[in-house]
Design a protein around this motif. Sequence first.
Motif, PDB file in Angstrom:
ATOM      1  N   LEU A  73      24.333 -42.778  30.660  1.00  0.00           N
ATOM      2  CA  LEU A  73      25.392 -42.889  29.657  1.00  0.00           C
ATOM      3  C   LEU A  73      24.827 -43.612  28.438  1.00  0.00           C
ATOM      4  N   LEU A  74      24.785 -42.929  27.307  1.00  0.00           N
ATOM      5  CA  LEU A  74      24.286 -43.539  26.076  1.00  0.00           C
ATOM      6  C   LEU A  74      25.188 -44.705  25.686  1.00  0.00           C
ATOM      7  N   GLY A  75      24.584 -45.854  25.496  1.00  0.00           N
ATOM      8  CA  GLY A  75      25.351 -47.041  25.159  1.00  0.00           C
ATOM      9  C   GLY A  75      25.989 -47.710  26.365  1.00  0.00           C
ATOM     10  N   GLY A  76      25.661 -47.231  27.565  1.00  0.00           N
ATOM     11  CA  GLY A  76      26.206 -47.815  28.791  1.00  0.00           C
ATOM     12  C   GLY A  76      25.158 -48.648  29.507  1.00  0.00           C
ATOM     13  N   ASP A  77      25.545 -49.149  30.671  1.00  0.00           N
ATOM     14  CA  ASP A  77      24.583 -49.919  31.463  1.00  0.00           C
ATOM     15  C   ASP A  77      23.753 -48.969  32.330  1.00  0.00           C
ATOM     16  N   ASP A  78      22.726 -49.506  32.970  1.00  0.00           N
ATOM     17  CA  ASP A  78      21.815 -48.634  33.718  1.00  0.00           C
ATOM     18  C   ASP A  78      22.372 -48.169  35.058  1.00  0.00           C
ATOM     19  N   ARG A  79      23.568 -48.598  35.424  1.00  0.00           N
ATOM     20  CA  ARG A  79      24.203 -48.160  36.671  1.00  0.00           C
ATOM     21  C   ARG A  79      25.207 -47.033  36.442  1.00  0.00           C
ATOM     22  N   THR A  80      25.383 -46.617  35.181  1.00  0.00           N
ATOM     23  CA  THR A  80      26.390 -45.606  34.863  1.00  0.00           C
ATOM     24  C   THR A  80      25.737 -44.361  34.278  1.00  0.00           C
ATOM     25  N   CYS A  81      26.029 -43.234  34.913  1.00  0.00           N
ATOM     26  CA  CYS A  81      25.575 -41.960  34.371  1.00  0.00           C
ATOM     27  C   CYS A  81      26.775 -41.247  33.750  1.00  0.00           C
ATOM     28  N   ASP A 141      41.597 -45.573  29.633  1.00  0.00           N
ATOM     29  CA  ASP A 141      42.364 -45.727  28.394  1.00  0.00           C
ATOM     30  C   ASP A 141      41.499 -45.605  27.151  1.00  0.00           C
ATOM     31  N   ALA A 142      40.186 -45.747  27.309  1.00  0.00           N
ATOM     32  CA  ALA A 142      39.278 -45.726  26.161  1.00  0.00           C
ATOM     33  C   ALA A 142      37.917 -45.199  26.623  1.00  0.00           C
ATOM     34  N   PRO A 143      37.123 -44.691  25.683  1.00  0.00           N
ATOM     35  CA  PRO A 143      35.796 -44.192  26.063  1.00  0.00           C
ATOM     36  C   PRO A 143      34.837 -45.324  26.407  1.00  0.00           C
ATOM     37  N   MET A 144      33.789 -44.961  27.124  1.00  0.00           N
ATOM     38  CA  MET A 144      32.696 -45.884  27.425  1.00  0.00           C
ATOM     39  C   MET A 144      31.471 -45.433  26.641  1.00  0.00           C
ATOM     40  N   GLY A 145      30.534 -46.353  26.428  1.00  0.00           N
ATOM     41  CA  GLY A 145      29.296 -46.004  25.741  1.00  0.00           C
ATOM     42  C   GLY A 145      29.574 -45.501  24.338  1.00  0.00           C
ATOM     43  N   TYR A 146      28.714 -44.620  23.879  1.00  0.00           N
ATOM     44  CA  TYR A 146      28.869 -44.027  22.562  1.00  0.00           C
ATOM     45  C   TYR A 146      29.610 -42.713  22.727  1.00  0.00           C
ATOM     46  N   ALA A 147      30.897 -42.692  22.455  1.00  0.00           N
ATOM     47  CA  ALA A 147      31.684 -41.460  22.585  1.00  0.00           C
ATOM     48  C   ALA A 147      31.039 -40.378  21.726  1.00  0.00           C
ATOM     49  N   GLU A 148      30.763 -39.238  22.334  1.00  0.00           N
ATOM     50  CA  GLU A 148      30.027 -38.178  21.644  1.00  0.00           C
ATOM     51  C   GLU A 148      30.821 -36.905  21.451  1.00  0.00           C
TER      52      GLU A 148
END
Length: 160
Positions: A73-81, A141-148
């Motif tokens: 996941l761009l802008g996310g942590d390394d445990r999230t795809c 309720d909201a996006p994670m990382g960089y919403a694309e």
Amino acid sequence: MPLPPGVVLRPILPRDDAALAAIARQVQTEFGGTLASDPELDAMQRSYSRPRSAYFVVERDGKLGGGAGIAPLLGGDDRTCELRKFYLLPSVRRIGLGQALLDKCLLTARGCGYGQCYVELLDRMSEAQRLLEANSFQLLDAPMGYAELAGSHTWYLRTV
């Protein structure tokens, strides 16, 4: 769940790039979206050959019907795809291929060490929303990382 007769689920190959780009654009248009400026789209096999990424396609009677993949996941942590580029042509929907692709992606995500899987959808993709909800994805309720995904106001997350 076994695949229907004549159906193959396999990793993406370089020869799939053009057909997948056409499928993605067709499905995006069907649901009111656009992928005109997505540089990943025309080089899918290369994009998903990066570490902790994978992309799978389905063929029915030798014709590409769609695919789905995972990537960090761009802008996310390394445990999230992120479950990405999940597109199926109308001709291969409602026969279990969406579930088969989702299962393969989640299994691969676990193997890559991810703990969570995030998804962005176009709001009009109601069948995809039902599939995700039936597979324990929780609406956010909201996006994670960089919403694309332009036009997306629907986000899901689940533990893998």
